[in-house]
Write an enzyme that holds these catalytic residues in place. Structure first.
Site, PDB file in Angstrom:
ATOM      1  CE  LYS A   1       2.335   7.610  10.126  1.00 41.28           C
ATOM      2  NZ  LYS A   1       2.151   6.167  10.314  1.00 41.28           N
TER       3      LYS A   1
ATOM      4  CD  GLN B   1       4.054  -5.404  11.547  1.00 43.51           C
ATOM      5  OE1 GLN B   1       5.028  -5.970  11.071  1.00 43.51           O
ATOM      6  NE2 GLN B   1       3.914  -4.083  11.480  1.00 43.51           N
TER       7      GLN B   1
ATOM      8  CG  MET C   1       2.041  11.080   2.957  1.00 41.03           C
ATOM      9  SD  MET C   1       2.675  10.806   1.314  1.00 41.03           S
ATOM     10  CE  MET C   1       2.391  12.429   0.641  1.00 41.03           C
TER      11      MET C   1
ATOM     12  CB  ALA D   1      -0.963   0.000   1.187  1.00 39.74           C
TER      13      ALA D   1
ATOM     14  NE  ARG E   1      -3.336   0.498  10.411  1.00 35.61           N
ATOM     15  CZ  ARG E   1      -2.170  -0.056  10.765  1.00 35.61           C
ATOM     16  NH1 ARG E   1      -1.096   0.697  10.870  1.00 35.61           N
ATOM     17  NH2 ARG E   1      -2.077  -1.353  11.008  1.00 35.61           N
TER      18      ARG E   1
ATOM     19  CG  HIS F   1       5.874   2.934   1.811  1.00 39.30           C
ATOM     20  ND1 HIS F   1       4.515   3.143   1.689  1.00 39.30           N
ATOM     21  CD2 HIS F   1       6.055   2.232   2.955  1.00 39.30           C
ATOM     22  CE1 HIS F   1       3.901   2.581   2.716  1.00 39.30           C
ATOM     23  NE2 HIS F   1       4.800   2.034   3.505  1.00 39.30           N
TER      24      HIS F   1
ATOM     25  CD  GLN G   1       8.232  -0.145  12.265  1.00 38.52           C
ATOM     26  OE1 GLN G   1       7.269  -0.860  12.446  1.00 38.52           O
ATOM     27  NE2 GLN G   1       8.494   0.398  11.089  1.00 38.52           N
TER      28      GLN G   1
HETATM   29  O1  PAF Z   1       6.607  -0.175   9.073  1.00 37.39           O
HETATM   30  C1  PAF Z   1       6.171  -1.183   8.486  1.00 37.39           C
HETATM   31  O2  PAF Z   1       5.622  -1.104   7.396  1.00 37.39           O
HETATM   32  C2  PAF Z   1       6.296  -2.536   9.159  1.00 37.39           C
HETATM   33  O3  PAF Z   1       6.157  -2.432  10.531  1.00 37.39           O
HETATM   34  C3  PAF Z   1       7.595  -3.271   8.772  1.00 37.39           C
HETATM   35  C4  PAF Z   1       8.822  -2.521   9.269  1.00 37.39           C
HETATM   36  C5  PAF Z   1       7.672  -3.437   7.268  1.00 37.39           C
HETATM   37  C6  PAF Z   1       7.601  -4.656   9.413  1.00 37.39           C
HETATM   38  O4  PAF Z   1       6.515  -5.418   9.001  1.00 37.39           O
END
Ligand code: PAF
Length: 297
Positions: A159, A71, A194, A42, A197, A47, A163
């Protein structure tokens, strides 16, 4: 494909680890640096900015697309998470990605898979409380992707601030020979961060969601102007967000940027972290808080 060369044709797409490893080995044998952009698909400009960053620094950019079930909590949006593989591949071709790994679930978690990463420290607060098990899933899949691709550099967006802290910790704790690049949050023209979701938001919700960025901007301005009382600032921001109907705050943290421990005084660089439901869509965002330098004595 070498760094800064013009976009190539369609990337090579593989769905098995063996084929991925063979393609990466070929690129490495040709002297190319391997850049990894892990995603759940998506794809949006956030990205794609990571792909651009990788192409600027690495001769071979590998993008992974895998919606990682580990996750997502049982009540979360795993089954409705957007899956837009054709559009994703088209965008990746336009941006010059070299290799795309799109594994099925059993390639990543074959029957009998039973090893997971349990992290303490930066995985515990905030998202760790609201989404139990989330970072166990993230750390596990990221470690697996790192092992599968063995990149020189891996790219993540700021963002997902917590993580990023979790992945930095993972790299330190497992002595992984991987350089991490944390790239800036990409925002819509009106400031909304961005996110894959965002497409769940109705037009009313899309407008209401802007309060999160407004609140973070306010925090950053207040701190830059000398406000040091984190408790008072948190209350101000919570009031600002509560004034927007349809937005339900989950947490609003003013925290140490490394440990993520909550602060009561902002006398060092800090970070503001926010999570809220806008309608039924959960959004997160963050902003650095930089206090003015202390006057020379
Ligand atoms: O940020 C994400 O899109 C996900 O958490 C990742 C790092 C690809 C792990 O599934």
């Amino acid at each position: 494909m070498h760094a800064n060369s013009p976009p190539a044709a369609a990337p090579v797409v593989v769905d098995h680890v063996a084929a991925l490893r063979a393609a990466v080995a070929q690129a490495r044998a040709a002297g190319r640096k391997i850049g990894l952009v892990p995603t759940m698909g998506a794809l949006h400009e956030g990205h794609l900015s990571l792909v651009d960053a990788s192409r600027g620094q690495c001769g071979c950019t590998v993008v992974t697309i895998f919606v990682n079930p580990a996750q997502f909590g049982p009540q979360e949006d795993f089954s409705r998470y957007p899956r837009t593989i054709e559009a994703d591949l088209q965008q990746l071709a336009q941006r010059g990605a070299d290799l795309v790994f799109v594994p099925g679930e059993s390639e990543v978690y074959p029957p009998g898979h039973c090893t997971y990463v349990e992290m303490q420290g930066p995985a515990l607060p905030w998202e760790g409380v609201c989404r139990p098990g989330h970072f166990r899933g993230v750390a596990t899949v990221v470690l697996k992707l790192f092992e599968m691709v063995q990149p020189d550099v891996a790219y993540f967006g700021r963002k997902d601030y917590q993580q990023c802290c979790v992945i930095e910790q993972l790299v330190r704790d497992f002595n992984l020979p991987i350089e991490l690049r944390i790239c800036p949050t990409v925002r819509e023209a009106d400031g909304l961060a961005m996110s894959s979701r965002n497409r769940y938001l109705s037009s009313d919700e899309r407008r209401q969601a802007l309060v999160l960025h407004r609140a973070l901007q306010h925090a950053s301005q207040q701190v830059a102007a000398g406000m040091r009382d984190a408790v008072g600032l948190r209350e101000e921001l919570a009031t600002l967000i509560a004034a927007e109907p349809g937005v339900r705050l989950q947490y609003l943290a003013i925290a140490d940027p490394r440990s993520l421990a909550e602060l009561s005084t902002i006398d060092q660089p800090a970070v503001a972290l926010v999570a809220a439901y806008v309608g039924s869509t959960r959004l997160i965002d963050n902003e650095p808080l930089l206090p003015p330098p202390l006057p020379n004595r």
